[in-house]
Write a protein that holds these residues in place. Structure first.
Motif, PDB file in Angstrom:
ATOM      1  N   TYR A 138      33.547  28.583  34.014  1.00 27.24           N
ATOM      2  CA  TYR A 138      32.857  29.767  34.873  1.00 27.24           C
ATOM      3  C   TYR A 138      34.301  30.095  35.887  1.00 27.24           C
ATOM      4  CZ  TYR A 138      28.675  27.319  33.684  1.00 27.24           C
ATOM      5  OH  TYR A 138      27.527  26.486  32.811  1.00 27.24           O
ATOM      6  N   LEU A 139      34.360  31.465  35.480  1.00 30.10           N
ATOM      7  CA  LEU A 139      35.758  32.040  36.224  1.00 30.10           C
ATOM      8  C   LEU A 139      35.495  32.759  37.147  1.00 30.10           C
ATOM      9  CD1 LEU A 139      36.147  31.771  32.830  1.00 30.10           C
ATOM     10  CD2 LEU A 139      38.610  32.198  33.566  1.00 30.10           C
ATOM     11  N   GLU A 140      36.330  32.668  38.353  1.00 25.07           N
ATOM     12  CA  GLU A 140      36.083  33.534  39.361  1.00 25.07           C
ATOM     13  C   GLU A 140      37.281  34.343  39.697  1.00 25.07           C
ATOM     14  OE1 GLU A 140      35.386  31.384  43.196  1.00 25.07           O
ATOM     15  OE2 GLU A 140      33.297  30.886  42.480  1.00 25.07           O
ATOM     16  N   VAL A 141      37.169  35.924  39.258  1.00 22.65           N
ATOM     17  CA  VAL A 141      38.495  36.444  39.043  1.00 22.65           C
ATOM     18  C   VAL A 141      38.229  37.817  39.812  1.00 22.65           C
ATOM     19  CG1 VAL A 141      39.181  35.482  36.908  1.00 22.65           C
ATOM     20  CG2 VAL A 141      37.567  37.338  36.820  1.00 22.65           C
ATOM     21  N   GLY A 142      39.324  38.482  39.901  1.00 24.85           N
ATOM     22  CA  GLY A 142      39.447  39.953  40.644  1.00 24.85           C
ATOM     23  C   GLY A 142      39.368  40.897  39.606  1.00 24.85           C
ATOM     24  N   LYS A 143      39.106  42.106  39.791  1.00 26.37           N
ATOM     25  CA  LYS A 143      39.094  43.423  38.978  1.00 26.37           C
ATOM     26  C   LYS A 143      39.691  44.816  40.138  1.00 26.37           C
ATOM     27  CE  LYS A 143      37.002  45.650  35.233  1.00 26.37           C
ATOM     28  NZ  LYS A 143      35.706  45.749  34.520  1.00 26.37           N
ATOM     29  N   LEU A 144      40.444  45.316  39.502  1.00 27.08           N
ATOM     30  CA  LEU A 144      41.089  46.698  40.374  1.00 27.08           C
ATOM     31  C   LEU A 144      39.972  47.658  40.095  1.00 27.08           C
ATOM     32  CD1 LEU A 144      43.132  47.643  42.320  1.00 27.08           C
ATOM     33  CD2 LEU A 144      44.352  48.495  40.231  1.00 27.08           C
ATOM     34  N   THR A 145      39.306  48.163  41.060  1.00 29.79           N
ATOM     35  CA  THR A 145      38.227  48.992  40.528  1.00 29.79           C
ATOM     36  C   THR A 145      38.522  50.503  41.146  1.00 29.79           C
ATOM     37  OG1 THR A 145      37.043  48.338  42.858  1.00 29.79           O
ATOM     38  CG2 THR A 145      36.213  47.423  40.521  1.00 29.79           C
ATOM     39  N   SER A 146      39.604  50.682  41.961  1.00 33.30           N
ATOM     40  CA  SER A 146      39.999  51.938  42.178  1.00 33.30           C
ATOM     41  C   SER A 146      41.478  51.889  42.852  1.00 33.30           C
ATOM     42  CB  SER A 146      39.114  52.394  43.531  1.00 33.30           C
ATOM     43  OG  SER A 146      39.630  53.689  43.798  1.00 33.30           O
ATOM     44  N   LYS A 147      42.305  52.707  42.273  1.00 30.85           N
ATOM     45  CA  LYS A 147      43.796  52.995  42.582  1.00 30.85           C
ATOM     46  C   LYS A 147      43.832  54.280  43.481  1.00 30.85           C
ATOM     47  CE  LYS A 147      46.312  50.980  38.715  1.00 30.85           C
ATOM     48  NZ  LYS A 147      47.443  51.047  37.741  1.00 30.85           N
ATOM     49  N   HIS A 155      35.589  41.240  43.173  1.00 31.86           N
ATOM     50  CA  HIS A 155      35.497  39.695  42.620  1.00 31.86           C
ATOM     51  C   HIS A 155      34.310  39.514  41.715  1.00 31.86           C
ATOM     52  CE1 HIS A 155      34.040  37.504  46.307  1.00 31.86           C
ATOM     53  NE2 HIS A 155      33.852  38.762  46.512  1.00 31.86           N
ATOM     54  N   PHE A 156      34.578  38.807  40.723  1.00 27.41           N
ATOM     55  CA  PHE A 156      33.501  38.902  39.974  1.00 27.41           C
ATOM     56  C   PHE A 156      33.376  37.093  39.396  1.00 27.41           C
ATOM     57  CE2 PHE A 156      34.478  43.069  39.570  1.00 27.41           C
ATOM     58  CZ  PHE A 156      33.267  43.499  39.071  1.00 27.41           C
ATOM     59  N   ASN A 157      32.216  36.558  39.096  1.00 27.49           N
ATOM     60  CA  ASN A 157      32.032  35.475  38.382  1.00 27.49           C
ATOM     61  C   ASN A 157      31.594  35.612  36.988  1.00 27.49           C
ATOM     62  OD1 ASN A 157      30.681  32.775  37.664  1.00 27.49           O
ATOM     63  ND2 ASN A 157      31.062  32.364  39.824  1.00 27.49           N
ATOM     64  N   TYR A 176      36.381  42.709  48.205  1.00 31.31           N
ATOM     65  CA  TYR A 176      37.161  41.898  48.905  1.00 31.31           C
ATOM     66  C   TYR A 176      38.363  42.290  49.420  1.00 31.31           C
ATOM     67  CZ  TYR A 176      40.300  40.330  45.073  1.00 31.31           C
ATOM     68  OH  TYR A 176      41.267  40.324  44.195  1.00 31.31           O
ATOM     69  N   ILE A 177      38.797  43.451  48.803  1.00 29.46           N
ATOM     70  CA  ILE A 177      39.726  44.480  49.476  1.00 29.46           C
ATOM     71  C   ILE A 177      39.619  45.741  49.667  1.00 29.46           C
ATOM     72  CG2 ILE A 177      42.339  45.098  48.919  1.00 29.46           C
ATOM     73  CD1 ILE A 177      43.312  42.364  48.297  1.00 29.46           C
ATOM     74  N   GLU A 178      39.758  46.394  50.427  1.00 26.14           N
ATOM     75  CA  GLU A 178      39.552  47.892  50.550  1.00 26.14           C
ATOM     76  C   GLU A 178      40.546  48.473  51.506  1.00 26.14           C
ATOM     77  OE1 GLU A 178      35.861  49.656  52.079  1.00 26.14           O
ATOM     78  OE2 GLU A 178      35.634  50.579  50.097  1.00 26.14           O
ATOM     79  N   LEU A 179      41.646  49.036  50.989  1.00 31.83           N
ATOM     80  CA  LEU A 179      42.885  49.473  51.715  1.00 31.83           C
ATOM     81  C   LEU A 179      42.755  51.251  51.769  1.00 31.83           C
ATOM     82  CD1 LEU A 179      45.475  46.998  50.662  1.00 31.83           C
ATOM     83  CD2 LEU A 179      44.314  46.845  52.601  1.00 31.83           C
ATOM     84  N   TYR A 180      43.182  51.720  52.889  1.00 34.32           N
ATOM     85  CA  TYR A 180      43.338  53.119  53.132  1.00 34.32           C
ATOM     86  C   TYR A 180      44.695  53.353  53.536  1.00 34.32           C
ATOM     87  CZ  TYR A 180      38.031  53.612  53.258  1.00 34.32           C
ATOM     88  OH  TYR A 180      36.767  53.548  52.975  1.00 34.32           O
ATOM     89  N   ASN A 181      45.397  54.464  53.301  1.00 37.21           N
ATOM     90  CA  ASN A 181      46.585  54.744  53.845  1.00 37.21           C
ATOM     91  C   ASN A 181      46.416  56.121  54.436  1.00 37.21           C
ATOM     92  OD1 ASN A 181      47.216  56.932  51.796  1.00 37.21           O
ATOM     93  ND2 ASN A 181      47.556  55.505  50.351  1.00 37.21           N
TER      94      ASN A 181
END
Length: 213
Positions: A138-147, A155-157, A176-181
């Motif tokens: 059972y892995l808890e990992v991330g995924k970049l969904t928007s550049k 994050h996904f299980n 878990y991360i949402e960054l604006y510039n």
């Protein structure tokens, strides 16, 4: 006895942290017998042999390789020899073939990189854990969904079957991360407060205090 089995079950599913891409790759157990294999990390043009298994022979340093994390600095590659034939593994497809059957949670995490998932070292409490039982990892990992704006990670299980290596379950645990510039037109900090429509002109009222002459 039931309490004993319950304790074993809970213990077997205890979460553990992945400890870096180098350590993940060092946990590889090749699918076929090798004369030797070497894991090499290239950073800013300098090669470092991270792990050597067997008696190595001369090889040609590579100028490209694979990454396990988006936008990672540098790259890894593997030099492998089987039946006296040298092979250079410089992409995720070749890495997947080299690994073959999944033997541990680290290999399961490596396999998921071909689907865009990754172990996020910076946020490993959310996207860099794993647990296991007799049947699954059972892995808890991330995924970049928007550049684009906003830059976003989720994050996904992920459940990976130990016997087949197949993904049998995927749960989206949210952003878990949402960054604006400053260039983001949809940056909520830069959005102007909607202007209220100016009141329509009202008919002027006569001044009752006007003095009569």
């Amino acid at each position: 006895m039931s309490f004993l089995f319950l304790g074993i079950s809970i213990y077997s599913q205890e979460k553990k942290h992945f400890t870096g891409y180098s350590n993940i790759l060092q946990s590889i157990i090749p699918n076929q017998k090798t004369d030797f294999w070497i894991l090499v990390h290239n950073s800013y043009g300098k090669n470092q042999e991270v792990r050597t298994v067997g008696t190595k022979k001369d090889y040609i340093p590579q100028s490209s390789g694979f990454n396990l994390f988006p936008d990672e600095n540098g790259f890894f590659y593997i030099v492998s020899s089987s039946a006296g034939k040298l092979e250079y593994i410089t992409d995720l497809s070749g890495l997947k073939t080299f690994i073959g059957k999944i033997d541990n949670a680290e290999e399961a995490a490596i396999m998921l990189t071909s689907e865009g998932y990754f172990v996020d070292e910076e946020f490993n409490d959310l996207a860099g854990n794993y647990s296991e039982d007799g049947k699954n990892y059972y892995l808890e990992v991330g995924k970049l969904t928007s550049k684009e704006c906003p830059y976003q990670k989720k994050h996904f299980n992920i459940t990976v079957n130990k016997a087949t290596g197949e993904v049998t379950g995927t749960r989206d645990d949210g952003t878990y991360i949402e960054l604006y510039n400053k260039k983001c037109t949809n940056n909520p900090r830069l959005l102007k407060i909607e202007k209220k429509e100016p009141p329509k002109d009202e008919p002027k009222k006569s001044n009752p205090s006007t003095k009569r002459r």
